[in-house]
Design a protein around this motif. Structure first.
Motif, PDB file in Angstrom:
ATOM      1  N   PHE A   1       0.833  -1.194   0.000  1.00  0.00           N
ATOM      2  CA  PHE A   1       0.000   0.000   0.000  1.00  0.00           C
ATOM      3  C   PHE A   1       0.872   1.249   0.000  1.00  0.00           C
ATOM      4  O   PHE A   1       1.953   1.273   0.595  1.00  0.00           O
ATOM      5  N   THR A   2       0.356   2.286  -0.623  1.00  0.00           N
ATOM      6  CA  THR A   2       1.005   3.589  -0.535  1.00  0.00           C
ATOM      7  C   THR A   2       0.652   4.217   0.810  1.00  0.00           C
ATOM      8  O   THR A   2      -0.233   3.727   1.539  1.00  0.00           O
ATOM      9  N   ALA A   3       1.325   5.302   1.159  1.00  0.00           N
ATOM     10  CA  ALA A   3       1.115   5.939   2.468  1.00  0.00           C
ATOM     11  C   ALA A   3      -0.319   6.417   2.635  1.00  0.00           C
ATOM     12  O   ALA A   3      -0.944   6.215   3.689  1.00  0.00           O
ATOM     13  N   ASP A   4      -0.875   7.048   1.589  1.00  0.00           N
ATOM     14  CA  ASP A   4      -2.253   7.534   1.712  1.00  0.00           C
ATOM     15  C   ASP A   4      -3.242   6.378   1.816  1.00  0.00           C
ATOM     16  O   ASP A   4      -4.265   6.481   2.497  1.00  0.00           O
ATOM     17  N   MET A   5      -2.906   5.251   1.182  1.00  0.00           N
ATOM     18  CA  MET A   5      -3.769   4.086   1.282  1.00  0.00           C
ATOM     19  C   MET A   5      -3.771   3.542   2.709  1.00  0.00           C
ATOM     20  O   MET A   5      -4.837   3.177   3.251  1.00  0.00           O
ATOM     21  N   TRP A   6      -2.588   3.498   3.348  1.00  0.00           N
ATOM     22  CA  TRP A   6      -2.513   3.039   4.738  1.00  0.00           C
ATOM     23  C   TRP A   6      -3.289   3.975   5.665  1.00  0.00           C
ATOM     24  O   TRP A   6      -4.022   3.523   6.556  1.00  0.00           O
ATOM     25  N   CYS A   7      -3.159   5.273   5.445  1.00  0.00           N
ATOM     26  CA  CYS A   7      -3.836   6.249   6.313  1.00  0.00           C
ATOM     27  C   CYS A   7      -5.353   6.128   6.198  1.00  0.00           C
ATOM     28  O   CYS A   7      -6.067   6.128   7.221  1.00  0.00           O
ATOM     29  N   VAL A   8      -5.853   6.041   5.019  1.00  0.00           N
ATOM     30  CA  VAL A   8      -7.299   5.953   4.823  1.00  0.00           C
ATOM     31  C   VAL A   8      -7.831   4.633   5.388  1.00  0.00           C
ATOM     32  O   VAL A   8      -8.910   4.593   6.000  1.00  0.00           O
ATOM     33  N   THR A   9      -7.070   3.568   5.195  1.00  0.00           N
ATOM     34  CA  THR A   9      -7.511   2.270   5.721  1.00  0.00           C
ATOM     35  C   THR A   9      -7.575   2.286   7.248  1.00  0.00           C
ATOM     36  O   THR A   9      -8.548   1.795   7.859  1.00  0.00           O
ATOM     37  N   ALA A  10      -6.535   2.849   7.899  1.00  0.00           N
ATOM     38  CA  ALA A  10      -6.534   2.929   9.377  1.00  0.00           C
ATOM     39  C   ALA A  10      -7.680   3.803   9.874  1.00  0.00           C
ATOM     40  O   ALA A  10      -8.373   3.450  10.847  1.00  0.00           O
ATOM     41  N   ALA A  11      -7.916   4.928   9.185  1.00  0.00           N
ATOM     42  CA  ALA A  11      -9.020   5.801   9.596  1.00  0.00           C
ATOM     43  C   ALA A  11     -10.363   5.105   9.430  1.00  0.00           C
ATOM     44  O   ALA A  11     -11.295   5.315  10.221  1.00  0.00           O
ATOM     45  N   SER A  12     -10.464   4.271   8.415  1.00  0.00           N
ATOM     46  CA  SER A  12     -11.725   3.561   8.175  1.00  0.00           C
ATOM     47  C   SER A  12     -12.049   2.606   9.313  1.00  0.00           C
ATOM     48  O   SER A  12     -13.211   2.483   9.731  1.00  0.00           O
ATOM     49  N   PHE A  13     -11.028   1.933   9.872  1.00  0.00           N
ATOM     50  CA  PHE A  13     -11.261   1.036  11.004  1.00  0.00           C
ATOM     51  C   PHE A  13     -11.805   1.828  12.191  1.00  0.00           C
ATOM     52  O   PHE A  13     -12.726   1.376  12.900  1.00  0.00           O
ATOM     53  N   ILE A  14     -11.228   2.987  12.451  1.00  0.00           N
ATOM     54  CA  ILE A  14     -11.682   3.792  13.597  1.00  0.00           C
ATOM     55  C   ILE A  14     -13.103   4.288  13.372  1.00  0.00           C
ATOM     56  O   ILE A  14     -13.957   4.221  14.278  1.00  0.00           O
ATOM     57  N   VAL A  15     -13.381   4.774  12.143  1.00  0.00           N
ATOM     58  CA  VAL A  15     -14.716   5.310  11.844  1.00  0.00           C
ATOM     59  C   VAL A  15     -15.765   4.206  11.964  1.00  0.00           C
ATOM     60  O   VAL A  15     -16.843   4.411  12.545  1.00  0.00           O
ATOM     61  N   ILE A  16     -15.465   3.033  11.422  1.00  0.00           N
ATOM     62  CA  ILE A  16     -16.424   1.929  11.503  1.00  0.00           C
ATOM     63  C   ILE A  16     -16.675   1.538  12.965  1.00  0.00           C
ATOM     64  O   ILE A  16     -17.815   1.250  13.370  1.00  0.00           O
ATOM     65  N   GLY A  17     -15.596   1.520  13.795  1.00  0.00           N
ATOM     66  CA  GLY A  17     -15.773   1.196  15.212  1.00  0.00           C
ATOM     67  C   GLY A  17     -16.677   2.194  15.898  1.00  0.00           C
ATOM     68  O   GLY A  17     -17.558   1.821  16.700  1.00  0.00           O
ATOM     69  N   VAL A  18     -16.502   3.488  15.609  1.00  0.00           N
ATOM     70  CA  VAL A  18     -17.339   4.530  16.231  1.00  0.00           C
ATOM     71  C   VAL A  18     -18.782   4.396  15.779  1.00  0.00           C
ATOM     72  O   VAL A  18     -19.716   4.497  16.590  1.00  0.00           O
TER      73      VAL A  18
END
Length: 791
Positions: free
Chosen positions: A466-483
């Motif tokens: 993954f590129t850096a922006d891909m990693w960032c968006v993926t990590a943010a998605s886990f947090i958003v889905i949890g919330v």
């Protein structure tokens, strides 16, 4: 353009005495030509007719009689002016039949026996693929033949020739009619040809010029020069020293060149170069014992089906619909335009040189049973199937088979007439194109660098898919889905309730655990289930893509070499390997100025591998420079080496032929057809893709990382569904809270208790209401109902 004096007319004027005042009683003109020739026979009759007509016309010469004195040169009809130096027709035809070209242009003196065509017919040179073009001597010969002698037309089948164009006119028709009467009366013993028209007009032009000369000068004088010295010629019966000179000769010539009148041959006048302005030619074709006119030709109109005079009278001289010829029947009876040349025949097949390679024999080589095979040979044979004629050939191996031959020397043998063509892995380079013609390239090539490679592994290789922006968006998605899931499940699911610390851990662990196993916490809310469906689909795609990319990265070799390209290789001063016979040696030495002592010749893939493994300090080489097709084949069997950098020169492979060979053009067309229909690719797969094509196994290939743009649609869909679920949850909660507050107001008004609160208190109460469990809210509604209805 033909000269006006086609009969070598010699004119002289004789009168009684040296000089005479007034108009002379007679004028003598002379003509010297061969009486017993095709042109001479018709010219003699025409000139005599012209003299008779001039003397019978009172408007010309006005009382002065014109006398014609003719002398026979007794010249052989065929040899003519060139005498015994002319080669025999049989020798000419025998030699010509061996040559490749089959187009013959025949320009000889008129020959009633048609010896050239008789011999050519016997040698089968009047068959298909031959073209015979003749000048106007043939039309003059055929026009002079009597109907009895026209049986010889059979040997002229398909011949195309010229006939001087005589435009139709009243004078022409009268002249032809008079000639026919002379033939019927036995006065003329030959048929009329175009030379008869010009001979007739020649006499009239001379007569008109003499008439004008007499009008200007009133007399005709001759004189002897005192200093007129000529060698004595009494021994041969000619006394040239006694010959008188016509004093007004140059003036008479000037008057003659100013002639401009309409004769039986058409308009007669001269141009600035003292040539008669001709009316063009008829294009004739001999077919089935008959002469057919198929068109016309002139300087100003070119080829046309319209007479030159008619075309010249139009506003625009050239019309595309008229710039053509009629149907022509060629030798052999064919109406299709013949090629006019033959590459080879079974008695003399095409000599094709092929390199007898010692290495990389998949391209071309000779086997032990003397068969020639290889990728290049298959391409050549397949291309021959698309050439519309048969090409007999024989392969001639070049080289000893122990070492690769020198390709420059092989190509040079075409120019030296040792070979007719060269088929093989021949690179198209500048010095070779100066001496031969190449076909359309059948494969591309370029010089590349091959060097040892190291299998480098990175500690953080798992982050590369993954590129850096891909990693960032993926990590943010886990947090958003949890919330989102916590908000939707907090009121209805006991697993998402408890102390704040416990709820944060539950929220994060729930979203992360979706990667590996079934969640310990079950979702209860319908909105939560809808969000989870979309999230799990996105997670499935992301996980599969990550796994595939990481697998590719871990299995592909990453190059690690101190050589980064041709510049660093040249600057290193290390030994450089090259293939024996390749143009890489001359390119490195002459174009890149690499010291020749650094260049090491290598003859086989085994020597390649050994030299690269030894390295520059162990008696080997630092890198090898070779053409891409050879390198790809080498790397398909060796995994410890790879291509460094980019190709630094582009080239192609083609088949070499003699200069201006028509086969080179036809072969190029055939190769293009092979490329278009996919046969060229199939032949390549047959030889080089048995274990996967080389280009699919390039050692320095690097898979691209996965970018966010490739999955943006999935993330957007998941975010939209999550947002919609939150909005629906919020609307439901607000509606529920509004109902609850309305019931509280109803209770307060019935008990006459004052009610009111600040805005901040309303917000706090709302969040407290949301934090309450769904069952507690239902109990609160029940209590309000009981209080409002006590019984």
């Amino acid at each position: 353009m033909k000269k006006f004096m086609v009969l070598y007319l010699v004119t002289w004027i004789l009168v009684c005495g040296i000089a005479q005042s007034g108009r002379p009683a007679s004028v003598n003109i002379g003509a010297v030509f061969a009486f017993d020739s095709v042109i001479g026979r018709v010219a003699k009759e025409a000139m005599e007719m012209a003299v008779s007509d001039v003397n019978g016309d009172p408007t010309v010469l006005k009382g002065t009689k014109l006398n014609l004195i003719m002398k026979d040169t007794v010249c052989n009809a065929f040899l003519g002016a060139i005498g015994g130096a002319t080669p025999e027709p049989h020798h000419f035809c025998c030699c010509s039949s061996l040559f490749g070209p089959r187009v013959y242009v025949v320009h000889v003196n008129p020959d009633p026996r048609l010896r050239i065509f008789s011999i050519a017919h016997k040698l089968q040179m009047m068959a298909k693929d031959y073209v015979w073009l003749v000048t106007d001597w043939l039309s003059a010969t055929l026009d002079s033949l009597s109907p009895v002698n026209q049986t010889s037309f059979g040997v002229l089948q398909g011949v195309v020739g010229l006939r001087q164009h005589i435009p139709d006119s009243r004078k022409k028709r009268a002249f032809v009619s008079q000639w026919i009467k002379m033939q019927e009366g036995g006065v003329a013993n030959t048929s009329l040809s175009s030379y008869g028209f010009y001979a007739y007009d020649t006499v009239w032009a001379v007569a008109r010029s003499i008439d004008k000369f007499i009008k200007v000068h009133n007399n005709i004088t001759f004189s002897l020069r005192d200093n007129y010295k000529l060698p004595r010629t009494e021994g041969i019966g000619i006394q040239l020293d006694k010959l008188k000179i016509f004093a007004g000769g140059s003036d008479l010539v000037d008057i003659l060149l100013q002639s401009n009148f309409t004769g039986v041959s058409g308009q007669l006048q001269f141009n600035s170069e003292r040539n008669i302005v001709g009316g063009g030619y008829d294009i004739i074709n001999v077919n089935q014992m008959a002469i057919t006119r198929v068109g016309f030709w002139s300087n100003y109109s070119g080829f046309s089906v319209v007479p030159p005079v008619a075309l010249k009278q139009r506003k625009h001289n050239r019309f595309s619909q008229d710039q053509k010829l009629g149907n022509i029947t060629w030798p052999g009876g064919k109406t299709e335009r013949p090629r006019g040349w033959v590459i080879a025949d079974n008695t003399k097949p095409l000599r094709i040189g092929v390199p007898k390679r010692a290495s990389f024999v998949e391209f071309v080589t000779e086997l032990q049973d003397h068969q020639i095979q290889g990728y290049c040979i298959d391409v050549f044979k397949k291309a021959l199937e698309f050439i519309p004629y048969e090409v007999p050939f024989v392969f001639k191996p070049f080289g000893n088979g122990k070492a690769n031959p020198n390709y420059d020397a092989l190509v040079k043998m075409i120019a030296e007439n040792v070979y007719d063509a060269v088929v093989g892995d021949v690179a198209i380079v500048t010095n070779r194109t100066r001496i031969v013609d190449f076909s359309q390239p059948f494969t591309s090539s370029s010089l590349v660098i091959v060097a040892p490679i190291n299998k480098a592994r990175s500690t953080w290789v798992f982050l590369k898919p993954f590129t850096a922006d891909m990693w960032c968006v993926t990590a943010a998605s886990f947090i958003v889905i949890g919330v989102v899931i916590w908000i939707l499940e907090h009121r209805v699911n006991n697993d998402f309730r408890g102390p704040p610390k416990k709820q944060i851990v539950t929220m994060l662990m729930f979203s992360l655990s979706t990667l590996f196993k079934k969640n310990q916490e079950n979702t209860v809310s319908s909105l939560s289930k809808m969000v989870m469906i979309v999230w799990l689909f996105l997670l499935m795609v992301i996980t599969a893509s990550y796994t595939a990319s990481l697998t590719s990265i871990l299995t592909v070799e990453q190059l690690s070499s101190p050589i980064t390209g041709i510049d660093s290789l040249i600057a290193s001063n290390w030994p450089i390997g090259y293939q024996v016979g390749s143009f890489a040696y001359s390119y490195l030495a002459d174009n890149l100025y690499v010291t020749r002592s650094r260049l090491v010749s290598l003859g086989s893939p085994e020597e390649y591998a050994m030299a690269l493994r030894k390295g520059p300090y162990g008696g080997g080489v630092a890198a090898i420079v070779d053409e891409l097709p050879y390198v790809e084949l080498f790397l398909s069997k060796e995994t410890d080496f790879g291509i460094i950098g980019q190709p630094f020169t582009r080239s192609t492979w083609g088949f070499a032929f003699r200069r201006d060979s028509p086969l080179a053009f036809d072969m190029s067309t055939a190769i293009l057809k092979l490329s278009e229909n996919g046969d060229l690719h199939k032949i390549h797969e047959k030889w080089f893709c048995k274990m996967g094509c080389p280009e699919e196994r390039t050692s320095n290939s690097k898979p691209d990382q996965l970018h966010l743009v490739s999955f943006w649609g999935l993330y957007l869909s998941c975010g939209a569904v999550s947002l919609a679920a939150l909005v629906l949850f919020l609307l439901q909660t607000i509606r529920q809270y509004a109902r609850f507050k309305q019931r509280q107001k109803d209770i307060a008004s019935s008990s006459s208790e004052p009610s009111g609160s600040h805005c901040s208190q309303v917000v706090v109460n709302f969040f407290n209401f949301i934090d309450e469990k769904e069952e507690a809210i239902k109990k609160m509604f029940a209590q309000c109902d009981n209080h409002h209805n006590p019984n």
